[in-house]
Motif scaffolding. Structure first.
Motif, PDB file in Angstrom:
ATOM      1  N   SER A  56       0.820  -1.213   0.000  1.00  0.00           N
ATOM      2  CA  SER A  56       0.000   0.000   0.000  1.00  0.00           C
ATOM      3  C   SER A  56       0.854   1.262   0.000  1.00  0.00           C
ATOM      4  N   VAL A  57       2.043   1.161   0.563  1.00  0.00           N
ATOM      5  CA  VAL A  57       2.950   2.319   0.623  1.00  0.00           C
ATOM      6  C   VAL A  57       3.732   2.454  -0.676  1.00  0.00           C
ATOM      7  N   THR A  58       4.329   1.359  -1.119  1.00  0.00           N
ATOM      8  CA  THR A  58       5.234   1.430  -2.270  1.00  0.00           C
ATOM      9  C   THR A  58       4.505   1.562  -3.600  1.00  0.00           C
ATOM     10  N   GLU A  59       3.336   0.910  -3.728  1.00  0.00           N
ATOM     11  CA  GLU A  59       2.648   0.877  -5.014  1.00  0.00           C
ATOM     12  C   GLU A  59       1.410   1.766  -5.078  1.00  0.00           C
ATOM     13  N   LEU A  60       0.757   1.986  -3.944  1.00  0.00           N
ATOM     14  CA  LEU A  60      -0.475   2.776  -3.945  1.00  0.00           C
ATOM     15  C   LEU A  60      -0.273   4.165  -3.341  1.00  0.00           C
ATOM     16  N   LEU A  61       0.919   4.429  -2.846  1.00  0.00           N
ATOM     17  CA  LEU A  61       1.270   5.738  -2.287  1.00  0.00           C
ATOM     18  C   LEU A  61       0.364   6.127  -1.118  1.00  0.00           C
ATOM     19  N   ALA A 185     -12.677   6.343  -1.281  1.00  0.00           N
ATOM     20  CA  ALA A 185     -11.978   5.231  -0.638  1.00  0.00           C
ATOM     21  C   ALA A 185     -12.350   3.895  -1.276  1.00  0.00           C
ATOM     22  N   THR A 186     -13.607   3.734  -1.670  1.00  0.00           N
ATOM     23  CA  THR A 186     -14.025   2.513  -2.352  1.00  0.00           C
ATOM     24  C   THR A 186     -13.306   2.347  -3.680  1.00  0.00           C
ATOM     25  N   ALA A 187     -13.167   3.440  -4.424  1.00  0.00           N
ATOM     26  CA  ALA A 187     -12.457   3.385  -5.716  1.00  0.00           C
ATOM     27  C   ALA A 187     -10.987   3.047  -5.520  1.00  0.00           C
ATOM     28  N   VAL A 188     -10.347   3.631  -4.509  1.00  0.00           N
ATOM     29  CA  VAL A 188      -8.944   3.313  -4.218  1.00  0.00           C
ATOM     30  C   VAL A 188      -8.796   1.843  -3.868  1.00  0.00           C
ATOM     31  N   ALA A 189      -9.730   1.326  -3.067  1.00  0.00           N
ATOM     32  CA  ALA A 189      -9.679  -0.085  -2.677  1.00  0.00           C
ATOM     33  C   ALA A 189      -9.830  -0.993  -3.889  1.00  0.00           C
ATOM     34  N   GLU A 190     -10.745  -0.650  -4.795  1.00  0.00           N
ATOM     35  CA  GLU A 190     -10.929  -1.436  -6.017  1.00  0.00           C
ATOM     36  C   GLU A 190      -9.650  -1.473  -6.840  1.00  0.00           C
ATOM     37  N   PHE A 191      -9.107  -0.293  -7.092  1.00  0.00           N
ATOM     38  CA  PHE A 191      -7.875  -0.198  -7.881  1.00  0.00           C
ATOM     39  C   PHE A 191      -6.743  -0.945  -7.185  1.00  0.00           C
ATOM     40  N   GLY A 192      -6.643  -0.756  -5.876  1.00  0.00           N
ATOM     41  CA  GLY A 192      -5.563  -1.378  -5.121  1.00  0.00           C
ATOM     42  C   GLY A 192      -5.620  -2.887  -5.153  1.00  0.00           C
ATOM     43  N   ILE A 193      -6.819  -3.457  -4.958  1.00  0.00           N
ATOM     44  CA  ILE A 193      -6.907  -4.917  -4.921  1.00  0.00           C
ATOM     45  C   ILE A 193      -6.654  -5.511  -6.296  1.00  0.00           C
ATOM     46  N   TYR A 291     -20.526   7.847  -5.879  1.00  0.00           N
ATOM     47  CA  TYR A 291     -19.633   8.488  -6.848  1.00  0.00           C
ATOM     48  C   TYR A 291     -18.474   7.580  -7.266  1.00  0.00           C
ATOM     49  N   VAL A 292     -18.616   6.288  -7.047  1.00  0.00           N
ATOM     50  CA  VAL A 292     -17.521   5.386  -7.407  1.00  0.00           C
ATOM     51  C   VAL A 292     -17.232   5.447  -8.902  1.00  0.00           C
ATOM     52  N   ASP A 293     -18.284   5.505  -9.724  1.00  0.00           N
ATOM     53  CA  ASP A 293     -18.074   5.599 -11.179  1.00  0.00           C
ATOM     54  C   ASP A 293     -17.297   6.859 -11.550  1.00  0.00           C
ATOM     55  N   SER A 294     -17.529   7.937 -10.818  1.00  0.00           N
ATOM     56  CA  SER A 294     -16.799   9.189 -11.080  1.00  0.00           C
ATOM     57  C   SER A 294     -15.306   8.990 -10.859  1.00  0.00           C
ATOM     58  N   PHE A 295     -14.965   8.334  -9.767  1.00  0.00           N
ATOM     59  CA  PHE A 295     -13.547   8.112  -9.473  1.00  0.00           C
ATOM     60  C   PHE A 295     -12.943   7.052 -10.387  1.00  0.00           C
ATOM     61  N   ARG A 296     -13.751   6.094 -10.831  1.00  0.00           N
ATOM     62  CA  ARG A 296     -13.258   5.148 -11.837  1.00  0.00           C
ATOM     63  C   ARG A 296     -12.856   5.891 -13.110  1.00  0.00           C
ATOM     64  N   MET A 297     -13.696   6.848 -13.508  1.00  0.00           N
ATOM     65  CA  MET A 297     -13.393   7.628 -14.706  1.00  0.00           C
ATOM     66  C   MET A 297     -12.139   8.461 -14.501  1.00  0.00           C
ATOM     67  N   LEU A 298     -11.983   8.995 -13.318  1.00  0.00           N
ATOM     68  CA  LEU A 298     -10.791   9.784 -13.017  1.00  0.00           C
ATOM     69  C   LEU A 298      -9.530   8.920 -13.148  1.00  0.00           C
ATOM     70  N   LEU A 299      -9.591   7.700 -12.673  1.00  0.00           N
ATOM     71  CA  LEU A 299      -8.462   6.774 -12.815  1.00  0.00           C
ATOM     72  C   LEU A 299      -8.171   6.478 -14.286  1.00  0.00           C
ATOM     73  N   THR A 300      -9.229   6.309 -15.061  1.00  0.00           N
ATOM     74  CA  THR A 300      -9.059   6.048 -16.488  1.00  0.00           C
ATOM     75  C   THR A 300      -8.384   7.230 -17.179  1.00  0.00           C
ATOM     76  N   ARG A 301      -8.828   8.431 -16.847  1.00  0.00           N
ATOM     77  CA  ARG A 301      -8.224   9.628 -17.445  1.00  0.00           C
ATOM     78  C   ARG A 301      -6.753   9.778 -17.057  1.00  0.00           C
ATOM     79  N   CYS A 302      -6.409   9.256 -15.901  1.00  0.00           N
ATOM     80  CA  CYS A 302      -5.015   9.302 -15.445  1.00  0.00           C
ATOM     81  C   CYS A 302      -4.227   8.074 -15.922  1.00  0.00           C
ATOM     82  N   HIS A 303      -4.834   7.282 -16.799  1.00  0.00           N
ATOM     83  CA  HIS A 303      -4.178   6.061 -17.300  1.00  0.00           C
ATOM     84  C   HIS A 303      -3.719   5.172 -16.148  1.00  0.00           C
ATOM     85  N   GLU A 304      -4.542   5.144 -15.098  1.00  0.00           N
ATOM     86  CA  GLU A 304      -4.310   4.330 -13.903  1.00  0.00           C
ATOM     87  C   GLU A 304      -2.993   4.672 -13.209  1.00  0.00           C
TER      88      GLU A 304
END
Length: 338
Positions: A56-61, A185-193, A291-304
Motif C-alpha cells: 500500500s505504501v510502495t505501489e499505492l502511495l 476510498a471505495t475506488a482506491v480499494a478497487e484499484f488497489g486490490i 460516486y464510485v463511477d466518477s472516481f473510476r473515470m478519473l483513474l481512467t483519465r489518469c491512465h491508472e
C-alpha cells in the motif's frame, strides 16, 4: 447549550471508552505472527496483511505510518454499530457533526445495545432507520489504528481491500462530505486490490473479484431509478397512507430485481438489497457507492497512474460543494458513456 453539551457528552464518553479499550488491546502484528498460541489461520491472514500493508505504501502511495501494523482482539463480532436515518418520505439523510470527521450521515456506537436504543428513539421520531455492525475501524490517521479480529473471517481479497479503503481516508478526507469520502476510498480499494492481485499473479482470485465488482455495479444501476421513483413519489403530494404503500412496493421491487440479477449472474454473493429496505438503507448505499463511477473515470483519465489520480481528486476536493458535485456528476456521465 449546557443541556446539549451534557447530552452529547454521554455519546462522547462511550466513544472515548470504546476507543481506549480498543487501543489498549493492540499487539504488534509481528508479535502475534510469531506467537505459537496464535491460530494458524490468523497468522496466515496477518502475514498476508503485512505484505499488503507494505504494498500500500510502495505501489499505492498510501500513508506510511503505524496504522494497521498492530492487531487487537475485541472479543466481539463487530467493532462498532452504525446508525443511519432518513425521514419517512425523504432521501435526505439525517446527519451528526463531530470535531474531527465533520458532519456525517451516520452515528457509531461501541455497544450494540446503545446503537439499538438510539435507533428505536429515531424510529419513534418518525425516521426510517438502519442499524448495522461494522467490522473495520478508522480514526483517519489520528491514531495508529489496529487490524481487528472482527475482520478476520472475511475472504482474503475483502480483507486487503478494506485495509486499502481505510488507508485511503488518511490520504484524502473532506470534513462533512461522506459521499465523496466513501466513494473515493471505495475506488482506491478497487484499484488497489486489482493491482495487488495482478502483481501476485493470483488471476483466479482476480477474476472472481472482477465478477463481484461487475455484479455490484449492475446492482447499483438498479438503485438509481429506484431513488428517482421514490423522490418523485415524495414530491407528489399523495396522501400519506397511499404514499407509504407505494413506497413499500417500489422498495420490494428493488429487492426482487436484485435477487433475480444475482441468480442470473451465478456469482456467490449475499443480496445486500434484500428486503426489508427503507430510506436509511438507500442512504448508506449512496455513501459508499454514489460516486464510485466518477472516481473510476478519473483513474481512467489518469491512465491508472495513482499519483495523478490523487492529485486530480485533491483538486476536486478543494472545490466548493456545488462545484464538486457538478464535476463528479460529469465524470460519472462520462464513465457511463464509455
Amino acid at each position: 447549550m449546557l443541556l446539549l453539551l451534557l447530552l452529547e457528552g454521554c455519546y462522547y464518553v462511550q466513544a472515548v471508552r470504546g476507543h481506549t479499550d480498543l487501543m489498549r488491546r493492540r499487539r504488534p502484528v509481528e508479535e502475534v505472527i510469531e506467537d505459537a498460541r496464535s491460530p494458524e489461520e490468523l497468522r496466515y491472514k496477518l502475514e498476508l496483511l503485512r505484505e499488503a500493508r507494505d504494498f500500500s505504501v510502495t505501489e499505492l502511495l498510501l500513508p506510511d505510518n503505524e496504522s494497521y501494523r498492530s492487531y487487537a482482539d475485541l472479543d466481539r463480532p463487530f467493532v462498532v454499530w452504525n446508525v443511519f436515518a432518513a425521514p419517512e418520505f425523504s432521501l435526505e439523510p439525517k446527519t451528526w457533526c463531530y470535531p474531527v470527521a465533520g458532519c456525517v450521515a451516520y452515528r457509531g456506537y461501541f455497544d450494540a445495545e446503545a446503537a439499538g436504543k438510539a435507533g428505536r428513539k429515531l424510529r419513534r421520531q418518525g425516521y426510517d432507520v438502519g442499524v448495522g455492525g461494522v467490522a473495520a475501524y478508522s480514526t483517519l490517521g489520528r491514531f495508529s489504528d489496529p487490524l481487528l479480529n472482527t475482520m478476520m473471517h472475511w475472504a482474503d481479497t475483502d480483507l486487503v481491500a478494506t485495509m486499502f479503503h481505510e488507508l485511503a481516508h488518511q490520504k484524502l478526507y473532506i470534513k462533512g462530505d461522506s459521499g465523496f469520502n466513501e466513494s473515493f476510498a471505495t475506488a482506491v480499494a478497487e484499484f488497489g486490490i486489482e493491482r495487488w492481485l495482478g502483481r501476485r499473479g493470483d488471476y483466479e482470485r482476480l477474476d472472481a473479484y472482477l465478477e463481484r465488482k461487475a455484479l455490484r455495479k449492475d446492482m447499483m444501476l438498479l438503485v438509481e431509478p429506484t431513488r428517482a421513483r421514490l423522490a418523485a413519489l415524495y414530491q407528489s403530494g399523495m396522501e400519506e397512507s397511499a404514499m407509504r404503500q407505494r413506497k413499500m412496493e417500489i422498495l420490494a421491487s428493488l429487492s426482487s430485481n436484485a435477487a433475480a440479477l444475482i441468480a442470473v449472474s451465478q456469482v456467490d454473493v449475499d443480496n445486500w438489497l434484500a428486503a426489508p429496505l427503507n430510506n436509511a438503507s438507500l442512504v448508506s448505499l449512496q455513501l459508499y457507492e454514489g460516486y464510485v463511477d466518477s472516481f473510476r473515470m478519473l483513474l481512467t483519465r489518469c491512465h491508472e497512474n495513482i499519483a495523478c489520480f490523487f492529485d486530480e481528486a485533491t483538486e476536486i476536493a478543494q472545490l466548493d460543494v456545488a462545484s464538486r458535485r457538478e464535476v463528479l456528476e460529469a465524470l460519472s456521465t462520462a464513465n457511463d458513456q464509455r
